[in-house]
Write a protein that holds these residues in place. Structure first.
Motif, PDB file in Angstrom:
ATOM      1  N   ALA A 182       0.835  -1.193   0.000  1.00 20.39           N
ATOM      2  CA  ALA A 182       0.000   0.000   0.000  1.00 20.39           C
ATOM      3  C   ALA A 182       0.870   1.243   0.000  1.00 20.39           C
ATOM      4  O   ALA A 182       0.580   2.249  -0.637  1.00 20.39           O
ATOM      5  N   SER A 201       2.171   1.946  -3.507  1.00 16.52           N
ATOM      6  CA  SER A 201       1.207   2.483  -4.463  1.00 16.52           C
ATOM      7  C   SER A 201       1.031   3.992  -4.341  1.00 16.52           C
ATOM      8  O   SER A 201       0.415   4.602  -5.179  1.00 16.52           O
ATOM      9  N   THR A 202       1.610   4.589  -3.306  1.00 17.25           N
ATOM     10  CA  THR A 202       1.530   6.039  -3.202  1.00 17.25           C
ATOM     11  C   THR A 202       2.524   6.702  -4.138  1.00 17.25           C
ATOM     12  O   THR A 202       2.484   7.892  -4.358  1.00 17.25           O
ATOM     13  N   LEU A 255       4.854   4.266 -10.476  1.00 17.57           N
ATOM     14  CA  LEU A 255       5.075   3.439  -9.284  1.00 17.57           C
ATOM     15  C   LEU A 255       6.495   3.545  -8.737  1.00 17.57           C
ATOM     16  O   LEU A 255       6.699   3.553  -7.533  1.00 17.57           O
ATOM     17  N   ILE A 275      -3.673  -5.927  -0.908  1.00 18.26           N
ATOM     18  CA  ILE A 275      -3.136  -4.689  -1.488  1.00 18.26           C
ATOM     19  C   ILE A 275      -4.285  -3.805  -1.965  1.00 18.26           C
ATOM     20  O   ILE A 275      -5.165  -4.253  -2.693  1.00 18.26           O
ATOM     21  N   GLU A 276      -4.274  -2.551  -1.512  1.00 21.03           N
ATOM     22  CA  GLU A 276      -5.268  -1.584  -1.966  1.00 21.03           C
ATOM     23  C   GLU A 276      -4.607  -0.695  -3.009  1.00 21.03           C
ATOM     24  O   GLU A 276      -3.825   0.191  -2.676  1.00 21.03           O
ATOM     25  N   THR A 277      -4.892  -0.950  -4.258  1.00 24.71           N
ATOM     26  CA  THR A 277      -4.293  -0.157  -5.325  1.00 24.71           C
ATOM     27  C   THR A 277      -5.191  -0.236  -6.544  1.00 24.71           C
ATOM     28  O   THR A 277      -6.142  -1.016  -6.562  1.00 24.71           O
ATOM     29  N   GLU A 278      -4.878   0.605  -7.558  1.00 26.10           N
ATOM     30  CA  GLU A 278      -5.611   0.458  -8.813  1.00 26.10           C
ATOM     31  C   GLU A 278      -5.310  -0.934  -9.359  1.00 26.10           C
ATOM     32  O   GLU A 278      -4.162  -1.380  -9.308  1.00 26.10           O
ATOM     33  N   TYR A 323      -2.217  -1.653 -11.293  1.00 24.21           N
ATOM     34  CA  TYR A 323      -0.953  -1.517 -10.572  1.00 24.21           C
ATOM     35  C   TYR A 323      -0.650  -2.755  -9.726  1.00 24.21           C
ATOM     36  O   TYR A 323       0.416  -2.849  -9.124  1.00 24.21           O
ATOM     37  N   THR A 339       3.007  -3.593  -8.018  1.00 23.02           N
ATOM     38  CA  THR A 339       3.097  -3.245  -6.598  1.00 23.02           C
ATOM     39  C   THR A 339       3.559  -4.448  -5.783  1.00 23.02           C
ATOM     40  O   THR A 339       4.432  -4.335  -4.913  1.00 23.02           O
TER      41      THR A 339
END
Lengths: 41, 506
Positions: free
Chosen positions: B14, B17-18, B165, B305-308, B311, B315
């Motif tokens: 997570a 992904s920023t 990324l 994992i919280e991402t698009e 990605y 990630t």
């Protein structure tokens, strides 16, 4: 057969296959470049 | 039940992904060295290019191992890496069974039936076939469709994702930077440079992906952990998609029968046996690669994992690979994209210069002028690519659009020309390709004009009312209308037109 079987089998193919034949690939690539230097018959 | 290792992985991912990225200086140095090396190889090879034939089909001298490398790695564009994992992250194994598996069947058909026929002729490009059987009108329409298909939207978009990324560069700027670097490389080396760089990146990409998958699964607790953490629907071969979407998924595989980069390599092969062996070996490697990509997308979902979705794979791999190997993986991802961009920009530039302009030029183009014009058109194609890369919401949507345009314009005339040559006439070929392509483009226009964006399926849907029944028309359904239109156009042209005397390639 299980997902595990296919997954580890696929991982094995991706590691072993390209490594074994990499030398062959490079040899052929260099041969192609040499051929381009030769005039067309 | 989530393990501690899995939770830790998810938390770290997570963070990645920023855009901060867990890369070290060593990783960045490896990426930079690798990219410079690849471009330098292109510069060296460019000095050996003498003719358009050398540049476009490597002088027709490519042998099996080189064909394996260039076929596998070119078709392994980032559309597979990110597009397939995007779908498996959201829906599971359906990504491999419906989105990817039909391609192996189509490629097998292409290897066994189409390649052999094509080798009987002296073609340089896909539209050459249309020109041979139907004349310059069909050649032109096929060139437009091939151009649309060949634009490396997905690879350019993929480089944007990678730079986002790893370096935190906004997607728009990543797309532009990727295009500029790739064009500089593409115009130099042609297909020879592409094949040479493919030998290196093909090996790196396969090994790095396999190692990443092994480490990710080890951290997760094996494939059994996937089954424990993900819903049952993730293991259904058809997932949760509506049936018409599944048909369109599978139907997009028909593009393998008219794939310009396949055709280019068929023409570049030293013999039919060389291309046949390369395609058969390629199918095994594609299937293994695709399966691992699919599992990695699911592993990303299982780790929380919280991402698009697009990605997800990157990630996860950034988290599990150690320093050094991480840089090597990113380098190989970028090289994969560059190799795909190289191949398809070459085809797109060739479509404009060789297939569209050359037949109608007032004065015949000599070889040097054709080569020069192709290089300029590669730059122009890159500009169009950037615009389209920024337009589409998902990699999957872009891929379906490109496949649809090509299948709609080329599949029916080429299939009829190769297998039913007695039915050919200029009107049949022209009507088939114009009807297919125009219906596809009009359909996309209508759905985008009157439809609305659906955040659940991440696509545009136009819902119409027919006798009280609401019918949702996804933009991806275009092929369902375009292919019958192409067949109808061919039959109408056959009926109205007259069969001409045999034509030769101009």
């Amino acid at each position: 057969m299980s997902i595990g079987f296919w997954t580890w089998g696929a991982i094995g193919v991706l590691i072993v296959g390209p490594v074994l034949v990499f030398g062959w690939f490079v040899g052929e690539a260099l041969r192609l470049v040499r051929q381009l230097d030769e005039p067309d018959k | 039940m989530a393990s501690a290792a899995g939770d830790e992985l998810g938390t770290l991912a997570a963070g990645a992904s920023t855009g901060a990225g867990p890369m070290t200086l060593i990783d960045y140095a490896i990426v930079l060295t690798y990219v410079i090396g690849i471009v330098a190889l292109g510069v060296v090879v460019s000095r050996k290019i003498r003719t358009f034939r050398d540049y476009f089909i490597a002088g027709g001298k490519m042998t099996t191992p080189l064909l394996i490398c260039t076929l596998v790695s070119t078709y392994y564009g980032l559309d597979v890496l990110f597009g397939a994992s995007e779908v498996s992250y959201q829906e599971g194994l359906v990504s491999w069974f419906v989105y990817l598996r039909p391609y192996y069947v189509a490629i097998l058909v292409a290897a066994l039936f189409i390649a052999r026929r094509l080798r009987k002729y002296d073609f340089l490009s896909l539209p050459d076939i249309g020109g041979h059987f139907y004349g310059n009108g069909t050649r032109g329409v096929m060139a437009v469709a091939s151009f649309l298909y060949a634009l490396p939207i997905l690879a350019i978009m993929g480089i944007g994702v990678v730079l986002d990324l790893t370096l935190g560069i906004p997607l728009v700027w990543g797309v532009v930077i990727g295009a500029v670097v790739s064009v500089a490389y593409t115009v130099l080396g042609g297909l020879v440079a592409d094949a040479l760089t493919d030998t290196v990146q093909f090996t790196l990409m396969c090994v790095a992906l396999a190692v990443a998958a092994a480490l990710a699964l080890d951290g997760l607790g094996g494939t059994a952990a996937l089954e424990a953490r993900l819903p049952d629907s993730f293991f259904s071969p058809t997932g949760n998609y509506p049936v018409w979407v599944l048909i369109v998924f599978a139907g997009s595989a028909l593009s393998a029968l008219v794939e310009p980069s396949f055709y280019q390599r068929i023409f570049a092969a030293v013999s039919y046996r060389a291309i046949l062996k390369a395609l058969l070996v390629g199918i095994v490697l594609w299937a293994a690669f695709d399966w691992v990509v699919t599992i990695l997308g699911m592993a990303a979902r299982a780790t929380g994992i919280e991402t698009e979705p697009r990605y997800a794979l990157l990630t996860l791999t950034l988290e599990v690979l150690p320093t050094g190997l991480k840089g090597l993986f990113i380098a190989s991802v970028i090289a994969t994209a560059m190799s795909t961009i190289d191949s398809y920009l070459l085809i797109a530039g060739g479509n404009i210069a060789y297939d569209l302009y050359r037949p109608v030029a007032r004065r015949p183009l000599d070889d040097a002028a054709l080569l020069r014009l192709t290089r300029w058109m590669i730059g122009a194609s890159a500009l169009v690519t950037v615009a389209l890369a920024l337009f589409f919401q998902t990699i999957f949507s872009a891929w379906i659009f490109m496949s649809t345009a090509l299948i709609a314009a080329a599949l029916v005339p080429i299939g009829a020309g190769l297998y039913f040559p007695r039915t050919t006439s200029p009107a049949a070929g022209l009507w088939a390709s114009i009807a297919g392509l125009s219906v596809a483009l009009v359909y996309y226009g209508l759905v985008n004009a009157f439809g609305t964006f659906d955040p659940e399926w991440v696509t545009r849907i136009w819902t119409i009312d027919v006798a009280g029944t609401r019918i949702p028309l996804w933009q991806e359904y275009a092929l369902l209308f375009a292919l019958p239109a192409s067949i109808s156009g061919y039959l109408a042209g056959m009926w109205l037109g007259r069969r001409p005397p045999g034509r030769e390639v101009s």
